[in-house]
Design an enzyme around this catalytic site. Structure first.
Site, PDB file in Angstrom:
ATOM      1  N   ASP A 257       1.054  -1.333  -0.130  1.00  0.00           N
ATOM      2  CA  ASP A 257      -0.045   0.047   0.155  1.00  0.00           C
ATOM      3  C   ASP A 257       0.900   1.277   0.058  1.00  0.00           C
ATOM      4  O   ASP A 257       2.129   1.252   0.234  1.00  0.00           O
ATOM      5  CB  ASP A 257      -0.901  -0.009   1.118  1.00  0.00           C
TER       6      ASP A 257
HETATM    7  C1  NOJ Z   1      -3.913   3.917  -0.157  1.00  0.00           C
HETATM    8  C2  NOJ Z   1      -5.165   3.023   0.142  1.00  0.00           C
HETATM    9  O1  NOJ Z   1      -5.072   2.274   1.325  1.00  0.00           O
HETATM   10  C3  NOJ Z   1      -5.172   1.946  -0.953  1.00  0.00           C
HETATM   11  O2  NOJ Z   1      -6.821   1.335  -0.991  1.00  0.00           O
HETATM   12  C4  NOJ Z   1      -4.988   2.829  -2.253  1.00  0.00           C
HETATM   13  O3  NOJ Z   1      -5.080   1.798  -3.065  1.00  0.00           O
HETATM   14  C5  NOJ Z   1      -3.788   3.433  -2.408  1.00  0.00           C
HETATM   15  N1  NOJ Z   1      -3.677   4.304  -1.244  1.00  0.00           N
HETATM   16  C6  NOJ Z   1      -3.519   4.092  -3.691  1.00  0.00           C
HETATM   17  O4  NOJ Z   1      -4.137   5.145  -3.722  1.00  0.00           O
END
Ligand code: NOJ
Length: 704
Positions: A257
């Site tokens: 993430d």
């Molecule tokens: C953080 C989020 O937790 C995740 O779901 C997302 O895909 C990423 N950012 C990228 O934007």
């Protein structure tokens, strides 16, 4: 040598690490200097993937740098959060879950993939599969709700939809099942907090949706930001290497993430970037999303002997394999080259309207209030969300544009040309004076749910309660449109309003979808994928509770309950009214004595007891009455929808394989234990209205 081996042999270690490096581009890159750095990184092979970039021309421009100007010409992987639509926005995932319709879950993912791929995107960070039982957690809006069976169905449907028949096709996206796992169990619903989850609960509740995604062929999986009992998921080798790659044989890409690898320092499990990078890589995380930890930490980790080139190669191989599967080597510009078809765009808007109305849950409705009478001439439409098209798109709307969304005001005006619709955003009680009905839009703004949007209270924000009270005192019929990304605990509102309609955030066609339901042009059929609490003190709340030694009994003191609110939810899982009224009669299970390898045929008659054609929703639950581990009071095993004309009877049927009665046994392995099982069929998880039958699972007859 195949293409990937040849490339692996030719790549320098810096270029290999570059293949594991995903950086933000597009709208999140603000200064021209940064963009220059990104371009230089692509040319020199230090960047192998980008996120947050879309647009055919924009993507083509950066892809050209990789393909034509970098040493080995390896194309970029372009990822984006295509969550519930790309340009055409569909209802937020929690609302989509209310449809209980795998074909539509798949169709919206397919439509989103077509649009995003036309914009050059090759990978989406979806579907989100976190079972969510705590509405304080803002990301419940992105979730499939409380049930692992539903989440697993969504996992399969969405993966099919995003990836299509062929991942290499110009309109397919690589799906990313996220966030692995138990993110929905964060302590007290507080975003990014630690989760305490037993091994059993992991296996029963949080892992199954990911196993469904792997079975459906998901290209990628994203570990969650959080830690489970001290083990951050980004470095969780037992679950990533052991369970996903080992037990399930998942050989796709694991992508961290956003910034999560560097955040291992904050978690307190890594002392510096080299340690953080080594922990993640050794746990099997292939792509570092934005944290630069691999670029900055892996060379040092190699020097210290914390990682090996073999491990790095394994990750690079998986990333190259994904690029190959996506067809990027054969034609890096394939996505973004398609001609835009106006007819297809119109079809996607139609789909948005169809799923919008299928996601609207009629929570309460006094007789005769809805649908609005065709004789109606004067409506007061009150509340700030009534004329707020941008809000209708919800907290995560990709490339959706506010201006292209239909507001509630526009939708109602179009549907009711004969009506005078007086609208005011706020305290316009005088506006209601001559209205025949007041439609009051209450709830949360879109940004009040989603990532980093946990709430400790589940009430209406601001002065909305005062507004509602003022409107109620007028004595007019009041229909509440309740916008939210989560269930809100509003017992007073459910008590006083004449009808409450959960409208969530329905996307591009929100206004038309709501108008279809209010006017009766569409008879509501959506059902809650979560138990709706009466009070925040009841959460986490979910229907599949285990039995206790002292079952809830409001009349007996020493039983499982609260002193101040009933133990039951405001609305059970599966609740949702219709303008029709359905009854379930005559439940049959055949055979009623079964053994392993067989199926039970469960059937029930459903009757439309009303004057209105409609669609009923039937849930099949089971209860394992006596087992070596206490089993939940109810477990969902199937859902059926059936369209019935006024007065008509119909049959719903399931073939339930006996293996569906297996559970995680005392040694944490799946076991199938003989004995008695209750079969429940009903219109929600409220057992009071279930028809119940009993089947007996016999011991396996050993072959002679
Ligand atoms: C953080 C989020 O937790 C995740 O779901 C997302 O895909 C990423 N950012 C990228 O934007």
């Amino acid at each position: 040598m195949g293409r990937i081996d040849t490339l692996l042999a030719a790549l320098t270690i810096e270029e290999k690490i570059g293949q594991l490096n995903m950086v933000p581009a597009g709208q999140t890159v603000t200064g021209p200097g940064e963009l220059r750095d990104v371009h230089e990184g692509i040319r020199t092979g230090r960047i192998g993937a980008l996120l947050n970039l879309w647009g055919a021309d924009e993507v083509r421009a950066v892809q050209r740098l990789a393909v034509e100007e970098s040493r080995l010409g390896i194309p970029l992987l372009i990822g984006l959060d295509v969550i519930h639509g790309h340009r055409t926005i569909f209802p937020v995932p929690l609302a989509e879950a209310c449809m209980f319709a795998p074909d539509l879950w798949e169709k919206t993912a397919r439509a989103a993939a077509e649009e995003a791929a036309q914009d050059g995107v090759a990978m989406t960070f979806a579907p989100m599969l976190d079972v969510a039982r705590d509405p304080r957690w803002g990301r419940i809006v992105e979730s499939p709700g409380e049930d692992p069976w539903v989440a697993s169905e969504i996992a399969a449907a969405k993966t099919r939809g995003f990836q299509g028949h062929d991942l290499a096709a110009a309109d397919s996206l690589a799906a990313t099942a996220k966030h692995f796992c138990a993110y929905g169990a964060v302590t007290a619903g507080r975003e990014y907090a630690s989760a305490e989850v037993s091994e059993r609960t992991l296996r029963e509740i949080y892992l199954p949706p990911f196993s469904a995604a792997v079975a459906a062929g998901t290209a990628a999986i994203m570990p969650a930001f959080i830690d489970i009992a001290g083990a951050p998921m980004t470095a969780n080798a037992p679950l990533l290497q052991g369970w996903l790659r080992g037990d399930l044989g998942f050989d796709g890409v694991l992508i961290s993430d956003y910034n999560a690898i560097t955040e291992l320092l904050n978690h307190g499990v890594a002392g510096d970037l080299a340690e953080a990078a080594a922990l993640a890589l050794n746990a099997g995380v292939d792509i570092d999303m934005t944290s630069n930890a691999y670029v900055r930490g892996l060379p040092e980790a190699l020097r210290r002997g914390l990682v090996t080139v073999t491990e790095i190669d394994a990750s690079v191989r998986r990333v190259l394999k994904l690029k190959e599967r996506l067809g990027l080597f054969d034609d890096p510009y394939r996505r973004g080259s398609a001609v835009l078809h106006a007819a297809k765009a119109a079809k996607r808007r139609e789909l948005a309207r169809e799923v919008g109305r299928r996601a609207i849950v009629l929570l309460t409705c006094r007789a005769g209030i809805l649908p609005l009478s065709p004789e109606m001439r004067r409506i007061a439409l009150i509340g700030p969300l009534a004329a707020a098209p941008g809000e209708m798109l919800g907290p995560w709307a990709s490339a959706g544009r506010a201006l292209s969304a239909v507001s509630i005001l526009e939708g109602l005006k179009a549907a009711l040309p004969q009506c005078r619709i007086n609208h005011a955003p706020g305290a316009a009680v005088e506006l209601c004076a001559d209205a025949e009905v007041v439609v009051l839009c209450l709830g949360e703004a879109a940004a009040m749910s989603g990532e980093a949007a946990s709430r400790a209270a589940l009430g209406l924000p601001g002065h909305q309660r005062e507004l509602a009270e003022a409107v109620f005192t007028l004595g007019k019929p009041v229909v509440i449109l309740l916008f939210s990304g989560r269930p809100l605990a509003l017992p007073w509102l459910f008590e006083r309003a004449d009808a409450v309609v959960a409208t969530w955030f329905l996307g591009s066609e929100a206004g038309n979808a709501v108008a279809d339901v209010l006017t009766g042009r569409f008879n509501p059929t959506a059902r809650l994928p979560v138990s709706w609490p009466r009070d925040v003190g009841q959460v986490p709340i979910f229907y599949s509770q285990r039995p206790t030694g002292r079952p809830t009994n409001e009349d007996e003191h020493y039983t499982s309950k609260y002193l101040d609110v009933p133990a039951t939810p405001q609305f059970p899982f599966g609740h949702g009214l219709s303008y029709s009224r359905f009854g379930v009669l005559d439940l049959r299970c055949s055979p009623s004595w079964v053994k392993a390898g067989e199926c039970v045929e469960v059937s029930a008659t459903v009757r439309n007891d009303s004057q209105v054609d409609g669609e009923a929703t039937l849930f099949l639950f089971v209860r394992d009455v006596v087992a070596s581990v206490a089993r939940p009071l109810l477990e969902l095993k199937g859902v059926r929808k059936i369209v019935l004309a006024a007065g008509q009877d119909g049959q719903v049927m399931w073939r339930l394989p006996v293996e569906a009665l297996a559970f995680i046994g005392p040694r944490l392995d799946p076991v199938l234990e003989p004995g008695r099982f209750e079969i429940h069929v009903g219109q929600s998880a409220d057992p009071a209205e279930h028809l119940t039958a009993v089947i007996e699972l016999g011991r396996r007859t050993e072959p002679a």
